[in-house]
Design an enzyme around this catalytic site. Structure first.
Site, PDB file in Angstrom:
ATOM      1  N   GLY A  49      24.681  18.368  81.461  1.00  0.00           N
ATOM      2  CA  GLY A  49      25.746  19.302  81.115  1.00  0.00           C
ATOM      3  C   GLY A  49      25.517  20.613  81.854  1.00  0.00           C
ATOM      4  O   GLY A  49      24.410  20.905  82.307  1.00  0.00           O
ATOM      5  N   GLY A  58      23.335  15.155  79.740  1.00  0.00           N
ATOM      6  CA  GLY A  58      24.717  14.758  79.465  1.00  0.00           C
ATOM      7  C   GLY A  58      25.149  13.502  80.187  1.00  0.00           C
ATOM      8  O   GLY A  58      26.041  12.780  79.728  1.00  0.00           O
ATOM      9  N   GLU A 117      15.172  18.299  78.429  1.00  0.00           N
ATOM     10  CA  GLU A 117      15.641  19.495  77.709  1.00  0.00           C
ATOM     11  C   GLU A 117      14.533  20.386  77.149  1.00  0.00           C
ATOM     12  O   GLU A 117      14.713  21.602  77.040  1.00  0.00           O
ATOM     13  CB  GLU A 117      16.583  19.083  76.566  1.00  0.00           C
ATOM     14  N   ASP A 132      19.758  15.871  73.485  1.00  0.00           N
ATOM     15  CA  ASP A 132      20.944  15.746  72.620  1.00  0.00           C
ATOM     16  C   ASP A 132      21.825  14.602  73.100  1.00  0.00           C
ATOM     17  O   ASP A 132      21.303  13.561  73.471  1.00  0.00           O
ATOM     18  CB  ASP A 132      21.682  17.092  72.533  1.00  0.00           C
TER      19      ASP A 132
END
Length: 367
Positions: free
Chosen positions: A85, A128, A151, A159
């Site tokens: 992302g 992502g 991350e 996530d």
């Protein structure tokens, strides 16, 4: 402040409009025979996802679920499927929650998609990029595939439904990958259980064309099996027993103690890696993965939404992005600085529920 004169203003406006009109969309939606094809189209940014992309994907995926035989998703260019992302935007306290809200809805839809969803994860696939691939029915890796959930290095946590899929990987591999951000390449991605098939990148065009002519899931499956190349020995095979032992520990401190006992090149390197990460992120990640092991995908995403939104309000996520991606000084000032300073209350504060109107709502929620 510099101002354009009349003519210069007109020329600048025309140039800007031309640039806007010739700019290709950041995500392409095309029909190829029986398939809806999604191309993530930001090759210069390694096809990283932003708010406008995920916002466009959700209604198109909903529409195509009822009108196509399958979805094929791929990345533009040869370097990446999707490198993650756009975290530089996601650290913003307003844009971040909006981005996570839309992105997690896309992840949720892919996870419950009725028709075959085939991700061609050719090249870099991180963060992502995992969210728009791994929840689908089929994931095709190539010799150029590199996957990771890095991350914890930027003060965040894995996530996009990672709290669902990582704890379900064999032999505590998911906890290892989630905490260390270690990369897997090529056929290893199939061995780990993240990809379902391995196909040489030079055969992807042929595969996509033939897939698009399929009319049923059984035809898709048979074709993928025909193209699939046999796996090789897993590169982590020599370390699996240590991964299983060390990452079975219930706290980050105990994981580190176990790694120190192993005392080989792999454990030394793993310890060095963990010591670079945000101490808070390590503890939040471990707790999220432990809880996610008992939850379905929807509940994992709801939990992750709380953690992600709380992360935009705290020091480590914006600081990690600054240090690694903006200023690039690689000297993040983590707060708390050490694992010992990361209290249970601090960790729990990231899991705290929001008022109902601020929680993650799914597009198909009954009103």
């Amino acid at each position: 402040m510099f101002k354009f004169g009349g003519n210069a203003t007109r020329i600048a406006t025309i140039t800007f409009k031309r640039a806007m009109s010739t700019q290709e969309p950041e995500v392409l939606f095309e029909t190829l025979n029986n398939a809806g094809v999604i191309t993530l189209n930001r090759p210069r940014a390694l096809n990283s996802l932003n708010l406008s992309m995920v916002t466009a994907m959700l209604p198109k995926l909903q529409e195509w679920e009822n009108s196509k035989h399958m979805i094929i998703i791929k990345g533009a260019g040869e370097k990446a499927f999707c490198a993650g992302g756009d975290v530089k935007a996601a650290i913003d306290r307003v844009i971040g929650p909006k981005f996570f809200f839309a992105e997690y809805n896309v992840n949720y839809l892919i996870g419950k998609y009725k028709i075959p969803y085939i991700a061609l994860i050719d090249g870099i696939t991180m963060g992502g990029g995992m969210g728009v691939s791994v929840h689908g029915r089929y994931r095709v890796a190539t010799e150029r595939t590199v996957i990771a959930m890095p991350e914890t290095k930027i003060g965040l946590f894995p996530d996009v439904g990672a709290s669902y899929f990582l704890p379900r990987l064999q032999v505590n591999l998911g906890l290892y990958l989630g905490l260390t951000g270690d990369r897997l390449k090529g056929k290893d991605v199939v061995k780990a259980g993240i990809a379902t098939h391995f196909v040489s990148s030079k055969r992807l065009y042929e595969l996509e064309t033939l897939l698009s002519r399929c009319k049923s899931d059984s035809e898709v499956s048979a074709l993928l099996n025909k193209f699939n190349e046999p796996p090789e020995e897993f590169s982590l095979a020599p370390h699996i027993k240590h991964i299983n032992y060390c990452f079975a520990a219930s706290t980050v401190e105990e994981i580190i103690e176990r790694l120190e006992k192993v005392q080989n090149d792999w454990s030394v390197k793993t310890l060095e890696t963990l010591h670079q990460m945000s101490p808070g992120s390590l503890k939040i990640t471990l707790r999220a993965l432990q809880r996610g092991a008992q939850l379905d995908l929807a509940k994992c995403l709801k939990m992750e939404f709380r953690i992600a939104c709380h992360s935009t309000e705290q020091n480590d996520f914006p600081e990690g992005v600054r240090a690694l991606l903006i200023d690039k000084d690689n000297k993040p000032q983590w707060k708390p600085k050490t694992l010992a300073e990361v209290s249970d209350d601090y960790v729990e504060s990231f899991f705290k529920k929001f008022p109902e109107d601020k929680e993650l709502q799914f597009f198909d929620a009954k009103l």
